[in-house]
Design a protein around this motif. Structure first.
Motif, PDB file in Angstrom:
ATOM      1  N   LYS A 228       0.813  -1.195   0.118  1.00 58.31           N
ATOM      2  CA  LYS A 228       0.182   0.069   0.064  1.00 58.31           C
ATOM      3  C   LYS A 228       0.900   1.275   0.066  1.00 58.31           C
ATOM      4  O   LYS A 228       0.560   2.216  -0.625  1.00 58.31           O
ATOM      5  N   VAL A 229       1.962   1.170   0.668  1.00 58.87           N
ATOM      6  CA  VAL A 229       3.029   2.397   0.609  1.00 58.87           C
ATOM      7  C   VAL A 229       3.382   2.745  -0.494  1.00 58.87           C
ATOM      8  O   VAL A 229       3.404   3.730  -1.000  1.00 58.87           O
ATOM      9  N   MET A 230       3.749   1.659  -1.383  1.00 59.72           N
ATOM     10  CA  MET A 230       4.292   1.927  -2.637  1.00 59.72           C
ATOM     11  C   MET A 230       3.168   2.492  -3.586  1.00 59.72           C
ATOM     12  O   MET A 230       3.542   3.283  -4.455  1.00 59.72           O
ATOM     13  N   ASP A 231       2.043   1.930  -3.484  1.00 62.83           N
ATOM     14  CA  ASP A 231       0.955   2.518  -4.198  1.00 62.83           C
ATOM     15  C   ASP A 231       0.800   3.969  -4.026  1.00 62.83           C
ATOM     16  O   ASP A 231       0.664   4.954  -5.017  1.00 62.83           O
ATOM     17  N   MET A 232       0.949   4.401  -2.769  1.00 59.72           N
ATOM     18  CA  MET A 232       0.347   5.886  -2.318  1.00 59.72           C
ATOM     19  C   MET A 232       1.816   6.701  -2.932  1.00 59.72           C
ATOM     20  O   MET A 232       1.832   7.715  -3.115  1.00 59.72           O
ATOM     21  N   ALA A 233       3.059   5.950  -2.594  1.00 61.18           N
ATOM     22  CA  ALA A 233       4.078   7.004  -3.131  1.00 61.18           C
ATOM     23  C   ALA A 233       4.308   7.160  -4.542  1.00 61.18           C
ATOM     24  O   ALA A 233       4.492   8.227  -4.711  1.00 61.18           O
ATOM     25  N   LEU A 234       3.834   5.947  -5.281  1.00 59.51           N
ATOM     26  CA  LEU A 234       3.982   6.290  -6.721  1.00 59.51           C
ATOM     27  C   LEU A 234       2.857   7.159  -7.174  1.00 59.51           C
ATOM     28  O   LEU A 234       2.897   7.642  -8.268  1.00 59.51           O
ATOM     29  N   GLY A 235       1.521   6.780  -6.425  1.00 59.42           N
ATOM     30  CA  GLY A 235       0.575   7.762  -6.660  1.00 59.42           C
ATOM     31  C   GLY A 235       0.861   9.103  -6.531  1.00 59.42           C
ATOM     32  O   GLY A 235       0.368   9.975  -7.675  1.00 59.42           O
ATOM     33  N   TRP A 236       1.576   9.460  -5.665  1.00 65.04           N
ATOM     34  CA  TRP A 236       1.999  10.853  -5.525  1.00 65.04           C
ATOM     35  C   TRP A 236       2.833  11.659  -6.573  1.00 65.04           C
ATOM     36  O   TRP A 236       2.656  12.685  -7.004  1.00 65.04           O
ATOM     37  N   ILE A 237       3.804  10.594  -6.909  1.00 62.05           N
ATOM     38  CA  ILE A 237       4.461  11.011  -8.187  1.00 62.05           C
ATOM     39  C   ILE A 237       3.861  11.124  -9.456  1.00 62.05           C
ATOM     40  O   ILE A 237       3.959  12.159 -10.028  1.00 62.05           O
ATOM     41  N   GLY A 238       2.864  10.154  -9.551  1.00 60.28           N
ATOM     42  CA  GLY A 238       2.138  10.185 -10.949  1.00 60.28           C
ATOM     43  C   GLY A 238       2.968   9.384 -12.072  1.00 60.28           C
ATOM     44  O   GLY A 238       4.124   9.238 -11.848  1.00 60.28           O
ATOM     45  N   SER A 239       2.244   8.770 -12.927  1.00 60.65           N
ATOM     46  CA  SER A 239       2.892   7.969 -13.777  1.00 60.65           C
ATOM     47  C   SER A 239       3.597   8.630 -15.018  1.00 60.65           C
ATOM     48  O   SER A 239       4.289   7.685 -15.681  1.00 60.65           O
ATOM     49  N   ASP A 240       3.508   9.807 -14.862  1.00 60.20           N
ATOM     50  CA  ASP A 240       4.152  10.445 -16.041  1.00 60.20           C
ATOM     51  C   ASP A 240       5.339  11.308 -15.628  1.00 60.20           C
ATOM     52  O   ASP A 240       5.683  12.314 -16.474  1.00 60.20           O
ATOM     53  N   THR A 241       6.081  10.915 -15.054  1.00 59.21           N
ATOM     54  CA  THR A 241       7.238  11.468 -14.319  1.00 59.21           C
ATOM     55  C   THR A 241       8.441  10.605 -14.212  1.00 59.21           C
ATOM     56  O   THR A 241       8.482   9.499 -13.724  1.00 59.21           O
ATOM     57  N   PRO A 242       9.487  11.254 -14.626  1.00 57.64           N
ATOM     58  CA  PRO A 242      10.822  10.329 -14.373  1.00 57.64           C
ATOM     59  C   PRO A 242      11.230  10.343 -13.050  1.00 57.64           C
ATOM     60  O   PRO A 242      11.213  11.056 -12.386  1.00 57.64           O
ATOM     61  N   ILE A 243      11.765   8.996 -12.871  1.00 54.92           N
ATOM     62  CA  ILE A 243      12.350   8.922 -11.290  1.00 54.92           C
ATOM     63  C   ILE A 243      13.598   8.762 -11.100  1.00 54.92           C
ATOM     64  O   ILE A 243      14.173   7.842 -11.756  1.00 54.92           O
ATOM     65  N   HIS A 244      14.225   9.333 -10.022  1.00 52.67           N
ATOM     66  CA  HIS A 244      15.502   8.965  -9.614  1.00 52.67           C
ATOM     67  C   HIS A 244      15.446   8.332  -8.235  1.00 52.67           C
ATOM     68  O   HIS A 244      14.874   9.007  -7.460  1.00 52.67           O
ATOM     69  N   LEU A 245      15.915   7.459  -8.202  1.00 53.77           N
ATOM     70  CA  LEU A 245      15.837   6.453  -6.811  1.00 53.77           C
ATOM     71  C   LEU A 245      17.187   6.524  -6.158  1.00 53.77           C
ATOM     72  O   LEU A 245      18.351   6.055  -6.761  1.00 53.77           O
ATOM     73  N   SER A 246      17.168   7.001  -4.974  1.00 52.38           N
ATOM     74  CA  SER A 246      18.348   7.134  -4.031  1.00 52.38           C
ATOM     75  C   SER A 246      18.412   6.299  -2.853  1.00 52.38           C
ATOM     76  O   SER A 246      17.657   6.645  -1.945  1.00 52.38           O
ATOM     77  N   PHE A 247      19.064   5.190  -2.859  1.00 46.37           N
ATOM     78  CA  PHE A 247      18.852   4.066  -1.900  1.00 46.37           C
ATOM     79  C   PHE A 247      19.932   4.116  -0.924  1.00 46.37           C
ATOM     80  O   PHE A 247      21.124   3.986  -1.290  1.00 46.37           O
ATOM     81  N   ASP A 248      19.442   4.463   0.020  1.00 42.52           N
ATOM     82  CA  ASP A 248      20.657   4.360   1.323  1.00 42.52           C
ATOM     83  C   ASP A 248      20.403   2.960   2.083  1.00 42.52           C
ATOM     84  O   ASP A 248      19.392   2.709   2.457  1.00 42.52           O
ATOM     85  N   ILE A 249      21.749   2.322   2.214  1.00 40.12           N
ATOM     86  CA  ILE A 249      21.594   0.974   2.528  1.00 40.12           C
ATOM     87  C   ILE A 249      21.165   0.905   4.032  1.00 40.12           C
ATOM     88  O   ILE A 249      20.604  -0.117   4.392  1.00 40.12           O
ATOM     89  N   ASP A 250      21.309   2.158   4.757  1.00 38.41           N
ATOM     90  CA  ASP A 250      20.759   1.817   6.218  1.00 38.41           C
ATOM     91  C   ASP A 250      19.236   1.933   6.437  1.00 38.41           C
ATOM     92  O   ASP A 250      18.607   2.009   7.350  1.00 38.41           O
ATOM     93  N   ALA A 251      18.614   2.132   5.341  1.00 42.03           N
ATOM     94  CA  ALA A 251      17.071   2.076   5.036  1.00 42.03           C
ATOM     95  C   ALA A 251      16.506   0.777   5.867  1.00 42.03           C
ATOM     96  O   ALA A 251      15.831   0.206   6.146  1.00 42.03           O
ATOM     97  N   LEU A 252      17.474  -0.409   5.082  1.00 45.49           N
ATOM     98  CA  LEU A 252      17.354  -1.591   5.804  1.00 45.49           C
ATOM     99  C   LEU A 252      17.765  -1.956   6.914  1.00 45.49           C
ATOM    100  O   LEU A 252      18.771  -1.425   7.606  1.00 45.49           O
ATOM    101  N   ASP A 253      17.099  -2.838   7.675  1.00 44.22           N
ATOM    102  CA  ASP A 253      17.443  -3.133   9.188  1.00 44.22           C
ATOM    103  C   ASP A 253      18.729  -3.837   9.231  1.00 44.22           C
ATOM    104  O   ASP A 253      19.264  -4.328   8.463  1.00 44.22           O
ATOM    105  N   PRO A 254      19.329  -3.511  10.519  1.00 42.93           N
ATOM    106  CA  PRO A 254      20.751  -3.826  10.684  1.00 42.93           C
ATOM    107  C   PRO A 254      21.128  -5.432  10.445  1.00 42.93           C
ATOM    108  O   PRO A 254      22.180  -5.987  10.135  1.00 42.93           O
ATOM    109  N   ARG A 255      20.052  -6.289  10.500  1.00 37.39           N
ATOM    110  CA  ARG A 255      20.101  -7.587  10.285  1.00 37.39           C
ATOM    111  C   ARG A 255      20.326  -7.957   8.877  1.00 37.39           C
ATOM    112  O   ARG A 255      21.100  -8.671   8.581  1.00 37.39           O
TER     113      ARG A 255
END
Ligand SMILES: NC(=[NH2+])NCCC[C@H](N)C(=O)O
Ligand SMILES: [Mn+2]
Ligand SMILES: [Mn+2]
Length: 323
Positions: A228-255
């Motif tokens: 659901k969060v991804m639906d909301m996140a991508l809905g906010w951006i809209g389907s007609d917009t180029p996306i830059h994804l910046s992924f910080d590995i610390d988003a993942l749990d330290p496990r």
């Protein structure tokens, strides 16, 4: 498996991929994050992208550390640590990313600490404006918001500030270190979406609130589920917009990603991280991807685990599928 992978919605075609390896750690204080690109590449990432996902790779086979650009003296500026070093490196990186993006390639940047996003996002934003006459969106996946201004930052570490400079909430005079950043490099706070937040400074919370910035914290993920969060996140951006994804590995749990400089418990599972990347891929709108903050020298349960997680995220964002 079936190629090609990226839909060419905002790219020249789906198979050209530029790779930039950035061995830079000056946006924070712990050594070792500069060794991440080599560790990722040695674990076979670039080869997998070429052989499994069938990308046509444009890569100079070099980890850039920009030593020739680093100043001999770099006193603090507005409380920022190593401002001239970060400025020089991100300005050079901005041009490298721009050169790939201008050719209509998707651009993968392997960091380095998160200050390098000043370079990657500015380079993509400028190229996308010139090629397509459009503003792009940024999806920032991170435990942290990295939106401190020099004035709100407690640490003075620039890896906690890139979003402020990229959105124009922070700026420098033309002759000061970050004076090179212009409107053409910037992204709107309205086209920024955060996912995974759980360690946001007080001043940052105020900024997020005052500017109405879209943010999905771990609380939101617990409540709604990542689907659901991804639906909301991508809905906010809209389907007609180029996306830059910046992924910080610390988003993942330290496990799943223990080897990182500012680990915070209570994070994403690896599957949730991969799912975010898969959903962004499925939009067909991905124009650039950063993977940052892997620090192979912080070997708790072993950097191998963190490197493996990083490789997995990149593969998912670039079109690897489970079936
Ligand atoms: N890219 C990161 N890991 N950033 C951590 C930032 C931590 C803290 N908010 C700071 O400003 O220093
Ligand atoms: Mn972080
Ligand atoms: Mn970050």
């Amino acid at each position: 498996m079936d190629a090609p992978t990226l839909q060419p919605k905002f790219l020249k075609n789906g198979t050209d991929l530029g790779i930039v390896a950035v061995g830079f750690s000056g946006g924070q204080c712990k050594a070792g994050v500069d060794a991440a690109p080599m560790a990722l590449i040695e674990s076979g990432l670039a080869d997998q992208l070429k052989d499994d996902l069938e990308y046509n790779i444009h890569f100079d086979n070099k980890v850039h550390s920009y030593t020739e650009l680093l100043p001999s003296s770099d006193p603090d500026h507005r409380g920022m640590k190593k401002p001239r070093a970060v400025s020089a490196v991100t300005q050079a990186l901005s041009q490298q990313v721009y050169d790939h993006a201008k050719e209509g390639r998707c651009v993968l940047t392997l960091g380095g600490d998160h200050s390098i996003a000043i370079g990657t996002i500015s380079g993509t934003a400028k190229a996308i404006r010139e090629r397509l006459g459009r503003d792009m969106a940024v999806i920032w996946v991170d435990a942290h918001a990295d939106i401190n201004t020099p004035e709100t930052s407690d640490s003075g570490n620039i890896h906690g500030m890139p979003v402020a400079f990229l959105t124009g909430l922070a700026s420098d005079k033309p002759d000061a270190p970050f004076g090179w950043l212009k409107d053409e490099h910037r992204v709107s706070v309205k086209k920024l979406v955060y996912i995974g937040l759980r360690d946001v400074d007080r001043g940052e919370k105020k900024i997020l609130r005052e500017h109405g910035i879209k943010a999905f914290s771990m609380h939101d993920i617990d409540r709604h589920g990542i689907g659901k969060v991804m639906d909301m996140a991508l809905g906010w951006i809209g389907s007609d917009t180029p996306i830059h994804l910046s992924f910080d590995i610390d988003a993942l749990d330290p496990r799943f990603a223990p080897s990182t400089g500012t680990a915070v418990r209570g994070g994403l599972t690896l599957r949730e991280g991969d799912f975010i990347a898969e959903c962004v891929h499925e939009t067909g709108s991905l124009v650039a991807l950063d993977l940052v903050e892997v620090n192979p020298s912080l070997e708790e349960a072993g950097a191998a685990e963190t490197v493996r997680s990083g490789v997995s995220i990149v593969r998912c964002a670039l079109g690897d599928t489970l079936l």
